[in-house]
Motif scaffolding. Structure first.
Motif, mmCIF file in Angstrom:
data_model
loop_
_atom_site.group_PDB
_atom_site.id
_atom_site.type_symbol
_atom_site.label_atom_id
_atom_site.label_comp_id
_atom_site.label_asym_id
_atom_site.label_seq_id
_atom_site.Cartn_x
_atom_site.Cartn_y
_atom_site.Cartn_z
ATOM 1 N N VAL A 1 -5.371 -1.745 -5.240
ATOM 2 C CA VAL A 1 -5.358 -2.752 -4.179
ATOM 3 C C VAL A 1 -6.711 -2.843 -3.479
ATOM 4 N N ALA A 2 -7.236 -1.697 -3.030
ATOM 5 C CA ALA A 2 -8.431 -1.691 -2.188
ATOM 6 C C ALA A 2 -9.725 -1.780 -2.984
ATOM 7 N N ALA A 3 -9.807 -1.040 -4.094
ATOM 8 C CA ALA A 3 -11.063 -0.981 -4.840
ATOM 9 C C ALA A 3 -11.202 -2.114 -5.857
ATOM 10 N N PHE A 4 -10.080 -2.494 -6.493
ATOM 11 C CA PHE A 4 -10.149 -3.500 -7.547
ATOM 12 C C PHE A 4 -9.634 -4.866 -7.107
ATOM 13 N N ALA B 1 2.826 12.830 -6.445
ATOM 14 C CA ALA B 1 3.164 11.669 -5.627
ATOM 15 C C ALA B 1 1.923 11.141 -4.896
ATOM 16 N N LEU B 2 1.091 12.061 -4.396
ATOM 17 C CA LEU B 2 -0.155 11.649 -3.753
ATOM 18 C C LEU B 2 -1.071 10.939 -4.745
ATOM 19 N N ALA B 3 -1.137 11.459 -5.974
ATOM 20 C CA ALA B 3 -1.985 10.846 -6.996
ATOM 21 C C ALA B 3 -1.501 9.441 -7.336
ATOM 22 N N LEU B 4 -0.191 9.259 -7.392
ATOM 23 C CA LEU B 4 0.357 7.928 -7.674
ATOM 24 C C LEU B 4 0.073 6.969 -6.524
ATOM 25 N N GLY B 5 0.152 7.478 -5.286
ATOM 26 C CA GLY B 5 -0.215 6.654 -4.145
ATOM 27 C C GLY B 5 -1.691 6.287 -4.173
ATOM 28 N N LEU B 6 -2.529 7.238 -4.595
ATOM 29 C CA LEU B 6 -3.962 6.963 -4.737
ATOM 30 C C LEU B 6 -4.201 5.888 -5.796
ATOM 31 N N ILE C 1 -15.136 -0.657 10.539
ATOM 32 C CA ILE C 1 -13.977 0.078 10.029
ATOM 33 C C ILE C 1 -14.017 0.095 8.507
ATOM 34 N N ARG C 2 -13.845 1.257 7.933
ATOM 35 C CA ARG C 2 -13.833 1.367 6.468
ATOM 36 C C ARG C 2 -12.443 0.968 5.976
ATOM 37 N N SER C 3 -12.263 -0.341 5.849
ATOM 38 C CA SER C 3 -10.938 -0.883 5.559
ATOM 39 C C SER C 3 -10.393 -0.398 4.222
ATOM 40 N N ARG C 4 -11.255 -0.217 3.229
ATOM 41 C CA ARG C 4 -10.778 0.257 1.930
ATOM 42 C C ARG C 4 -10.231 1.672 2.026
ATOM 43 N N VAL C 5 -10.921 2.509 2.775
ATOM 44 C CA VAL C 5 -10.463 3.884 2.951
ATOM 45 C C VAL C 5 -9.119 3.908 3.670
ATOM 46 N N VAL C 6 -8.971 3.059 4.684
ATOM 47 C CA VAL C 6 -7.709 2.984 5.434
ATOM 48 C C VAL C 6 -6.573 2.551 4.515
ATOM 49 N N MET C 7 -6.815 1.541 3.692
ATOM 50 C CA MET C 7 -5.774 1.040 2.791
ATOM 51 C C MET C 7 -5.403 2.087 1.763
ATOM 52 N N ILE C 8 -6.391 2.779 1.196
ATOM 53 C CA ILE C 8 -6.088 3.831 0.228
ATOM 54 C C ILE C 8 -5.278 4.946 0.885
ATOM 55 N N ALA C 9 -5.640 5.284 2.120
ATOM 56 C CA ALA C 9 -4.946 6.364 2.837
ATOM 57 C C ALA C 9 -3.477 6.031 3.070
ATOM 58 N N THR D 1 6.219 1.244 6.142
ATOM 59 C CA THR D 1 5.815 0.589 7.379
ATOM 60 C C THR D 1 4.298 0.501 7.490
ATOM 61 N N LEU D 2 3.623 1.604 7.208
ATOM 62 C CA LEU D 2 2.167 1.618 7.329
ATOM 63 C C LEU D 2 1.518 0.751 6.254
ATOM 64 N N VAL D 3 2.111 0.714 5.063
ATOM 65 C CA VAL D 3 1.578 -0.149 4.009
ATOM 66 C C VAL D 3 1.724 -1.617 4.406
ATOM 67 N N ILE D 4 2.895 -1.990 4.898
ATOM 68 C CA ILE D 4 3.127 -3.376 5.310
ATOM 69 C C ILE D 4 2.243 -3.739 6.500
ATOM 70 N N ALA D 5 1.948 -2.765 7.351
ATOM 71 C CA ALA D 5 1.077 -3.024 8.496
ATOM 72 C C ALA D 5 -0.319 -3.442 8.065
#
Length: 342
Positions: free
Chosen positions: A120-123, A109-114, A211-219, A59-63
């Motif tokens: 997505v956000a950095a590249f 799992a956190l590392a894979l999400g990172l 807003i640090r949009s890249r940080v939000v997306m990575i989170a 949900t948060l990713v799609i948001a």
């Protein structure tokens, strides 16, 4: 009330439950055996907990106007890593070993999400492509961890995570509820939810607004990976084994459907966590219904897809308006003809 985002999902969930009650009068019966509650409703909550977890993260990713197709693979990897760690121990019931296995799986799992978030956000890789990479490779990674075999464990402490009970209810329900509560508090009681919706509406404008949009997306991708990892622990602990090939299979599609049924738009922006939970319960109830009425396995997915399509169409305001308009034009053709000549 009809326009509330939870109205139609709750109506469809109620319709499915009513159908089950009519088909099987004891569907709502709940029994107490050996200090635990048993029944079809309890099974829906218990078996639906992993999907609820994955759908909350989705949900948060799609948001943020993203998508994560790799959650099924992360489910398999987390379960495989936890069971592999346990299988190498001399005493699988040792609490320290169980905690280590759980910790290693969740960190992975956190590392894979990172990894997904960085792509997505950095590249700047499109989310569907970035997560498709891990969706394909992750299943192979899970099989490499297990050596292509189904790893079984005999840890009662680990099994409690997926098959234990607390206050007569399955422990998995409490885990899913805790994650939902944490997600709701972070997104509705802090500015994080506003940041996520802002990034989903317009990431560039959000960045210009500070807003640090890249940080939000990575989170959010890391949180989605964590949710998938917890779901992997629940699934593997429930059966005391890890199957790198089949664990979490098609979970990404069920999670996306749960999010959409719950009222969250794939175009990003506004999201509804409670709607997602209802959507996940609809899918799990539908699965239970299909098994109960004895639908042949070869057409199970077809029936499931048809019902989900029906739910989405009923939710669509455009579809409902079209039906109402056609009904009125067929019912009152003379009145329509008078208005046209007036």
């Amino acid at each position: 009330m009809v326009k509330h985002h939870l109205f139609w999902p709750l109506v469809m969930l109620g319709a499915l439950l009513l159908f089950n009650l009519l088909y099987s009068p004891d569907f709502f019966s709940v029994q107490m055996r050996a200090g635990k509650l048993y029944g079809s409703l309890i099974d829906i909550l218990n078996f639906g907990a992993p999907l609820i977890l994955v759908a909350i993260g989705m949900t948060l990713v799609i948001a943020t106007k993203g998508i994560d197709l790799s959650v099924g693979s992360i489910v398999a990897i987390a379960g495989a890593m936890a069971c592999m760690t346990l299988s190498k121990g001399t005493d699988q019931n040792m609490l320290g070993l169980v905690l280590s296995a759980v910790g290693i799986a969740l960190v992975l799992a956190l590392a894979l999400g990172l990894w997904n978030g960085m792509l997505v956000a950095a590249f700047g890789i499109q989310p569907i492509i970035a997560t498709l990479i891990l969706m394909v490779a992750g299943r192979g990674v899970a099989q490499l961890i297990t050596g292509g075999q189904i790893i079984t464990v005999s840890s009662s402490a680990y099994k409690f995570i997926g098959a234990g009970s607390l206050l007569t209810l399955p422990f998995s329900i409490f885990i899913a509820g805790a994650v939902l509560l944490i997600a709701a508090l972070l997104t509705r009681k802090t500015a994080l939810g506003l940041f996520i919706e802002s990034v989903g509406c317009n990431p560039e404008a959000s960045r210009l607004a500070g807003i640090r949009s890249r940080v939000v997306m990575i989170a959010v991708y890391m949180f989605c990976g964590l949710c998938a990892g917890i779901a992997g622990l629940l699934l593997s602990a429930n059966v005391s084994s890890a199957d790198g090939n089949n664990a979490g299979l098609w979970y990404e599609l069920d999670a996306i459907l749960a999010v959409v049924i719950g009222g969250t738009s794939l175009s990003g922006g506004r999201f509804y966590l409670l709607g997602t939970v209802v959507g996940a319960l609809i899918i799990q109830t539908l699965t239970t219904t299909i098994y109960m009425i004895g639908v042949p396995p070869e057409i199970t997915l077809v029936v499931k897809a048809f019902v989900v399509l029906l739910v989405c169409l009923i939710q669509s305001e455009t579809f409902r308006k079209t039906l109402v308009h056609r009904f009125k034009t067929r019912r009152y053709p003379a009145e329509r003809e008078v208005k046209r000549h007036a």
